[in-house]
Design an enzyme around this catalytic site. Structure first.
Site, short mmCIF file in Angstrom:
data_model
loop_
_atom_site.label_atom_id
_atom_site.label_comp_id
_atom_site.label_asym_id
_atom_site.label_seq_id
_atom_site.Cartn_x
_atom_site.Cartn_y
_atom_site.Cartn_z
N HIS A 32 0.85 -1.20 0.00
CA HIS A 32 0.00 0.00 0.00
C HIS A 32 0.87 1.23 0.00
O HIS A 32 1.96 1.22 0.59
CB HIS A 32 -0.95 0.02 1.22
CG HIS A 32 -2.12 0.90 1.01
ND1 HIS A 32 -2.08 2.25 1.28
CD2 HIS A 32 -3.34 0.65 0.49
CE1 HIS A 32 -3.26 2.78 0.96
NE2 HIS A 32 -4.03 1.83 0.47
N GLU A 81 -7.96 -5.38 -0.49
CA GLU A 81 -8.39 -6.18 -1.64
C GLU A 81 -8.07 -7.66 -1.50
O GLU A 81 -8.64 -8.48 -2.21
CB GLU A 81 -7.73 -5.66 -2.92
CG GLU A 81 -7.77 -4.16 -3.13
CD GLU A 81 -9.16 -3.59 -3.05
OE1 GLU A 81 -10.13 -4.33 -3.27
OE2 GLU A 81 -9.28 -2.40 -2.74
N1 COA Z 1 4.13 -7.46 -4.57
C1 COA Z 1 5.48 -7.45 -4.65
N2 COA Z 1 6.25 -6.39 -4.43
C2 COA Z 1 5.63 -5.25 -4.10
C3 COA Z 1 4.22 -5.16 -4.00
C4 COA Z 1 3.48 -6.34 -4.25
N3 COA Z 1 2.15 -6.32 -4.17
N4 COA Z 1 3.86 -3.91 -3.68
C5 COA Z 1 5.00 -3.22 -3.59
N5 COA Z 1 6.06 -4.01 -3.86
C6 COA Z 1 7.47 -3.62 -3.86
C7 COA Z 1 7.84 -3.03 -5.22
O1 COA Z 1 8.30 -3.99 -6.11
C8 COA Z 1 8.90 -2.03 -4.84
O2 COA Z 1 10.10 -2.73 -4.61
P1 COA Z 1 11.54 -2.04 -4.91
O3 COA Z 1 11.63 -0.90 -3.91
O4 COA Z 1 12.50 -3.13 -4.65
O5 COA Z 1 11.49 -1.55 -6.31
C9 COA Z 1 8.41 -1.49 -3.48
O6 COA Z 1 7.66 -2.56 -2.92
C10 COA Z 1 7.55 -0.25 -3.60
O7 COA Z 1 6.49 -0.55 -4.53
P2 COA Z 1 5.75 0.53 -5.45
O8 COA Z 1 5.00 -0.18 -6.50
O9 COA Z 1 6.74 1.57 -5.88
O10 COA Z 1 4.78 1.17 -4.37
P3 COA Z 1 3.62 2.20 -4.67
O11 COA Z 1 3.40 2.95 -3.43
O12 COA Z 1 3.91 2.97 -5.91
O13 COA Z 1 2.38 1.26 -5.03
C11 COA Z 1 0.65 -0.28 -4.72
C12 COA Z 1 1.43 0.88 -4.10
C13 COA Z 1 -0.54 -0.59 -3.81
C14 COA Z 1 0.12 0.13 -6.10
C15 COA Z 1 1.57 -1.52 -4.81
O14 COA Z 1 1.90 -1.96 -3.52
C16 COA Z 1 0.95 -2.60 -5.63
O15 COA Z 1 1.09 -2.61 -6.86
N6 COA Z 1 0.23 -3.60 -4.98
C17 COA Z 1 -0.47 -4.62 -5.73
C18 COA Z 1 -1.77 -4.06 -6.28
C19 COA Z 1 -2.78 -3.81 -5.18
O16 COA Z 1 -2.99 -4.63 -4.31
N7 COA Z 1 -3.46 -2.66 -5.25
C20 COA Z 1 -4.50 -2.30 -4.33
C21 COA Z 1 -4.09 -1.17 -3.44
S1 COA Z 1 -5.33 -0.86 -2.19
#
Ligand code: COA
Length: 366
Positions: free
Chosen positions: A255, A311
């Site tokens: 998140h 979710e």
């Molecule tokens: N699975 C694996 N790795 C994850 C992850 C996941 N669900 N969520 C974050 N990470 C990792 C990323 O790979 C990244 O790693 P790095 O620093 O080594 O590159 C780090 O954690 C930060 O992730 P990032 O995507 O930049 O975070 P964000 O704040 O931009 O995105 C979300 C937040 C929620 C979009 C992201 O956690 C995600 O894509 N989750 C899955 C989709 C989801 O469940 N969405 C619903 C949100 S309520």
């Protein structure tokens, strides 16, 4: 000196709001100064009015609102005709809703909400549209709304489900937990579109477009489909490791705001476990639990604070409510629409068009 671009606007405060507080460090969420823990057993409409108006409604105000919502929830003949057409397409339910929202008929009511009045009518119609689309695509006819004053109970009835108290309670709590969540991507979209003074139907349609994506609301569908694909708890470890090795996200994990467990996920996990017990959903719930356990262990090894979000387990509650996975995000929208409306109303009190700058990195103009 050029400042660093904050990709994804992480941590950037773009406006103020009094609608909700997402306290990511403490893992707490409150609507209008009320922690969600104190709201989960309220009637849905009471929480909706709290979010919209900022004060707890009186029983009379709540009853009047419920009557207005029930009246507005009835689809008009043109609405029904649009739904029949949409049902014949293979289009995802979220895209159907995004397309239909601006076309829905207007009706009197909710005048006190000013520019947002028609938005309340749209919100009232969403359950009938979603249940109706599901039924029509299954070869059934749409149903007349049940007489219940509660929109969630009406929805379950329109889905054709018997009124099981445990299911009704779990569904109600899940919907309450999804009403509002700060400047998430779809609410921010709503505020951007509202800032141009576009009408409420355009604001809501745009917000639903943002909610559909799998990094946002669409993660609910993706998480359940993932668990079904993984199949058994035994296969969870290899799946998690393969995803992490290939840079693939585990849907429903992580998140932007929360550094502790998403407070909504705690409730939904417990409800999902209760509903799944002794049913065909139990192996899916166990697979989700195994994926979560392996993911948390891997994140701990890497020193990362990433936990399940709302979710991850929600699909179990929605499957128990008879929704196929591609309808999950639409059911999410049935609740979040009221959050969008609260932000629309709030933004109208002190509006300035949202128009950020872009750093140009293209060819130097000559
Ligand atoms: N699975 C694996 N790795 C994850 C992850 C996941 N669900 N969520 C974050 N990470 C990792 C990323 O790979 C990244 O790693 P790095 O620093 O080594 O590159 C780090 O954690 C930060 O992730 P990032 O995507 O930049 O975070 P964000 O704040 O931009 O995105 C979300 C937040 C929620 C979009 C992201 O956690 C995600 O894509 N989750 C899955 C989709 C989801 O469940 N969405 C619903 C949100 S309520």
């Amino acid at each position: 000196m050029m400042h660093e671009i904050t990709k994804g606007l992480e941590g950037v405060e773009v406006d103020s709001t009094a609608v909700s507080l997402v306290d990511g460090q403490a893992g707490k969420l409150s609507y209008r100064g009320h922690f969600i823990e104190s709201l989960i057993d309220w009637p849905f409409t009471r929480v909706v009015l709290l979010v919209l108006d900022g004060i707890v409604p009186t029983p009379a105000e709540q009853a009047e609102f419920e009557v207005q919502l029930a009246r507005a929830a009835v689809l008009s003949e043109p609405d029904e005709a649009l739904l029949q057409l949409a049902a014949q397409t293979p289009v995802h339910p979220m895209t159907v809703l995004q397309g239909l929202i601006p076309l829905l008929s207007h009706s009197a009511g909710f005048e006190r909400f000013g520019d947002a009045a028609h938005g309340l009518t749209i919100a009232a119609k969403l359950p009938a549209l979603i249940a109706g689309l599901h039924r029509l695509r299954g070869g059934e006819t749409t149903t007349a709304p049940s007489p219940s004053p509660d929109p969630n109970v009406r929805f379950l009835a329109q889905m054709g489900l018997p009124a099981r108290p445990a299911l009704a309670r779990a569904f109600n709590i899940t919907q309450i937990l999804q009403i509002e969540h700060g400047f998430n991507a779809s609410t921010f979209t709503a505020r951007v579109v509202a800032s141009t003074l576009a009408p409420i139907e355009n604001v809501l349609a745009a917000a639903l477009g943002a909610l559909h994506g799998p990094l946002h609301g669409g993660a609910d569908q993706a998480a359940l489909e993932m668990a079904v694909e993984v199949g058994t708890p035994d296969a969870a470890e290899a799946y998690v490791d393969a995803c992490l090795a290939n840079g693939r996200k585990i849907m429903g994990m992580g998140h932007r705001e929360y550094r502790l467990l998403d407070p909504r996920a705690r409730f939904v996990k417990q409800l999902a476990g209760e509903l799944a017990r002794g049913t065909p959903l139990e192996p899916i719930q166990q697979t989700l639990e195994a994926i979560e356990a392996h993911f948390l262990a891997r994140m701990l090894e890497r020193g990362k604070s990433l936990y399940a979000n709302l979710e991850f387990y929600k699909g179990i509650v929605y499957r128990a409510a008879g929704l196929p996975p591609n309808y999950f995000t639409a059911a999410f929208a049935m609740a979040r629409v009221y959050g969008y409306l609260a932000h629309f109303i709030e933004s109208r009190t002190d509006n300035r068009i949202i128009r950020p700058a872009a750093r140009y990195v293209g060819i130097t103009p000559a």
